[in-house]
Design an enzyme around this catalytic site. Structure first.
Site, PDB file in Angstrom:
ATOM      1  N   CYS A 180       3.232  -4.177  -2.892  1.00 36.30           N
ATOM      2  CA  CYS A 180       3.511  -3.183  -3.934  1.00 36.30           C
ATOM      3  C   CYS A 180       4.799  -3.463  -4.687  1.00 36.30           C
ATOM      4  O   CYS A 180       5.137  -2.733  -5.628  1.00 36.30           O
ATOM      5  CB  CYS A 180       3.553  -1.789  -3.306  1.00 36.30           C
ATOM      6  SG  CYS A 180       2.046  -1.422  -2.390  1.00 36.30           S
ATOM      7  N   HIS A 235      10.371   4.273  -5.949  1.00 39.72           N
ATOM      8  CA  HIS A 235       9.071   3.834  -5.442  1.00 39.72           C
ATOM      9  C   HIS A 235       8.234   5.073  -5.148  1.00 39.72           C
ATOM     10  O   HIS A 235       7.054   5.118  -5.479  1.00 39.72           O
ATOM     11  CB  HIS A 235       9.275   2.970  -4.200  1.00 39.72           C
ATOM     12  CG  HIS A 235       8.037   2.296  -3.716  1.00 39.72           C
ATOM     13  ND1 HIS A 235       7.234   1.544  -4.541  1.00 39.72           N
ATOM     14  CD2 HIS A 235       7.443   2.273  -2.484  1.00 39.72           C
ATOM     15  CE1 HIS A 235       6.206   1.063  -3.846  1.00 39.72           C
ATOM     16  NE2 HIS A 235       6.310   1.502  -2.608  1.00 39.72           N
ATOM     17  N   GLU A 255      13.673   6.395   1.267  1.00 37.76           N
ATOM     18  CA  GLU A 255      14.165   5.985  -0.050  1.00 37.76           C
ATOM     19  C   GLU A 255      15.196   6.957  -0.604  1.00 37.76           C
ATOM     20  O   GLU A 255      16.215   6.543  -1.167  1.00 37.76           O
ATOM     21  CB  GLU A 255      13.008   5.840  -1.036  1.00 37.76           C
ATOM     22  CG  GLU A 255      13.462   5.317  -2.393  1.00 37.76           C
ATOM     23  CD  GLU A 255      12.339   5.099  -3.380  1.00 37.76           C
ATOM     24  OE1 GLU A 255      12.583   4.459  -4.423  1.00 37.76           O
ATOM     25  OE2 GLU A 255      11.203   5.570  -3.118  1.00 37.76           O
ATOM     26  N   LYS A 304       4.331   8.153  -9.735  1.00 38.17           N
ATOM     27  CA  LYS A 304       3.100   8.105  -8.942  1.00 38.17           C
ATOM     28  C   LYS A 304       2.442   9.480  -8.813  1.00 38.17           C
ATOM     29  O   LYS A 304       1.264   9.570  -8.476  1.00 38.17           O
ATOM     30  CB  LYS A 304       3.383   7.521  -7.563  1.00 38.17           C
ATOM     31  CG  LYS A 304       3.692   6.023  -7.567  1.00 38.17           C
ATOM     32  CD  LYS A 304       3.866   5.482  -6.157  1.00 38.17           C
ATOM     33  CE  LYS A 304       4.064   3.965  -6.154  1.00 38.17           C
ATOM     34  NZ  LYS A 304       5.402   3.559  -6.643  1.00 38.17           N
ATOM     35  N   HIS A 306      -0.730   5.390  -6.915  1.00 40.07           N
ATOM     36  CA  HIS A 306      -0.084   4.149  -6.486  1.00 40.07           C
ATOM     37  C   HIS A 306      -0.945   2.979  -6.934  1.00 40.07           C
ATOM     38  O   HIS A 306      -2.045   2.765  -6.403  1.00 40.07           O
ATOM     39  CB  HIS A 306       0.071   4.154  -4.966  1.00 40.07           C
ATOM     40  CG  HIS A 306       0.998   3.112  -4.444  1.00 40.07           C
ATOM     41  ND1 HIS A 306       1.284   1.947  -5.123  1.00 40.07           N
ATOM     42  CD2 HIS A 306       1.716   3.057  -3.286  1.00 40.07           C
ATOM     43  CE1 HIS A 306       2.131   1.219  -4.401  1.00 40.07           C
ATOM     44  NE2 HIS A 306       2.408   1.873  -3.295  1.00 40.07           N
ATOM     45  N   PHE A 332       4.305  -3.336   1.577  1.00 38.50           N
ATOM     46  CA  PHE A 332       3.899  -3.693   2.938  1.00 38.50           C
ATOM     47  C   PHE A 332       4.436  -5.089   3.250  1.00 38.50           C
ATOM     48  O   PHE A 332       4.509  -5.963   2.379  1.00 38.50           O
ATOM     49  CB  PHE A 332       2.375  -3.707   3.055  1.00 38.50           C
ATOM     50  CG  PHE A 332       1.748  -2.353   3.262  1.00 38.50           C
ATOM     51  CD1 PHE A 332       2.479  -1.183   3.161  1.00 38.50           C
ATOM     52  CD2 PHE A 332       0.395  -2.251   3.583  1.00 38.50           C
ATOM     53  CE1 PHE A 332       1.895   0.062   3.365  1.00 38.50           C
ATOM     54  CE2 PHE A 332      -0.207  -1.014   3.789  1.00 38.50           C
ATOM     55  CZ  PHE A 332       0.537   0.142   3.670  1.00 38.50           C
TER      56      PHE A 332
END
Length: 412
Positions: free
Chosen positions: A167, A307, A318, A336, A341, A400
């Protein structure tokens, strides 16, 4: 190793192309994202799965946009990527028929490439044997093909690369594109990301992993970054492409510069396959590296496009990093909540939204944020867009595998 920078290297963003669940084109995206209107809805292609909703690109007709003959040779990931690249080049007022193609590069990010084609053809193989597998599979499924098709379509004949950092792929692509310009290898680079992996198998795996929201009774409210009631992300698809040039080149041809990419930082958590390092050390290193690369102090940053996945772990971790690096001052958002996402395209779309926020002096809201998590101690923009005079902004992307990529954006 190169020493610390003493002079900043800016690249001009002269074009933006967007194909996302918020719509096709910049204006459609601005209208939907800056109004904070979610796009998640029930999805007939996911019917019967534990999670049967997501964020699809609306009204996308590949045959009409690309021509039927070209469209049938591409996976949807390349459909999205080529259309976004065309938009970006048009927005930059560049003419592929007139440019020196050997000086035009392409760097695209993706996580899964032509996953839906691979899944479909694998199903044919299992059901009917090898004789019915499409001979086009090997020019549709591989992750490199979106960049290849962009080069074919636009005669961009310079370096042609694909990066895959989950991502974080879109931001990583922009960082590498900037490096090509700084090295003098290219004069123009088309950089971004594309993803079209909302297939039943991929979504079933994410659901089994507990990554997706299960709010099936109200899909539009499911993606709720930083909210106390968040329970996972909502998957989406799409593409975003930026046209990047050296500032002096853009000025010389009289181009409009929307904003500048002034810094890039990357790191690895080295912690877990899917969970963020709870200390936030890796992500913080990427943020600080981007600031150092841009010669920007944390106190100069007015906006953070987070993010912000809407998962319990990411948003808590975060927000702690953002508070530690920047304090309470920057206006933080996660787009998002609107588009979901976009996986390997997320960083690129959010980079485009960061560029547009800097250009317009307007930070989009975080959709569905009704009750800020008590552990999120940063200034998250909610309910409506907020006017902010932005001297510098950062766009965070974490993937990831613990791969992190951050870009710093400054005004034109």
């Amino acid at each position: 190793m190169r020493g610390a920078r003493t002079e900043r290297f800016d690249v001009a963003v002269t074009g933006v192309g967007l194909v996302t669940p918020a719509g096709i084109g910049v204006e459609a995206n601005v209208e939907r994202v800056w109004s904070g209107t979610p796009t998640a809805a029930r999805d007939s292609e996911l019917e019967g799965l534990p999670v049967d909703f997501g964020c699809r690109v609306p009204g996308f007709d590949a045959g009409a946009l690309l021509g039927r003959r070209a469209a049938v040779r591409m996976d949807p990931v390349s459909h999205f990527g080529v259309v976004a690249a065309r938009q970006a080049v048009q927005d930059a007022a560049l003419d592929p028929a007139a440019w020196d193609g050997a000086r035009v590069g392409v760097v695209m990010g993706t996580s899964l490439g032509g996953w839906s084609t691979v899944e479909r053809e694998h199903g044919k193989h299992l059901a009917d044997g090898p004789g019915l597998v499409s001979p086009l599979l090997m020019v549709m499924g591989p992750v490199n093909m979106t960049a290849g098709y962009i080069a074919m379509d636009l005669k961009a004949l310079g370096p042609n690369q694909v990066v895959s950092t989950a991502c974080a792929s879109g931001n990583t692509a922009i960082g590498y594109a900037r490096a090509l310009l700084e090295a003098g290898v290219c004069d123009v680079v088309l950089a971004g990301g594309a993803e079209a992996a909302m297939s039943p198998t991929a979504m079933a795996s994410l659901a089994r992993a507990g990554a997706l929201s299960t709010r099936s009774d109200d899909p539009a409210a499911a993606s709720r970054p930083f909210d106390a009631d968040r329970d996972g992300f909502v998957a989406g698809e799409g593409a975003a492409v930026l046209v990047l040039e050296r500032v002096e080149d853009a000025r010389a041809r009289g181009a409009r510069v929307r904003a500048r990419v002034s810094g890039f930082g990357a790191s690895a958590d080295g912690h877990h396959a899917s969970a963020p390092d709870p200390s936030g050390g890796g992500a913080e290193r990427a943020i600080r590296a981007a600031l150092a690369d841009a010669l920007i102090e944390p106190g100069e940053v007015d906006h953070v496009n987070a993010h912000g996945t809407s998962t319990p772990l990411n948003d808590k971790t975060e927000s702690g990093i953002v508070r530690r690096v920047f304090g309470e001052r920057p206006a933080v958002t996660s787009t998002k909540g609107v588009v979901g996402h976009l996986l390997g395209a997320a960083g690129a779309a959010e980079a485009a939204y960061t560029v547009l926020a800097v250009e317009r002096g307007l930070v989009p809201p975080t959709a569905n944020l009704s009750s800020l998590d008590a552990e999120v101690q940063v200034d998250v923009v909610a309910k409506e867009a907020r006017p902010v005079r932005i001297g510098a902004a950062v766009n965070n992307s974490f993937g990831f595998g613990g791969q992190n990529a951050v870009i710093a954006v400054t005004p034109a």
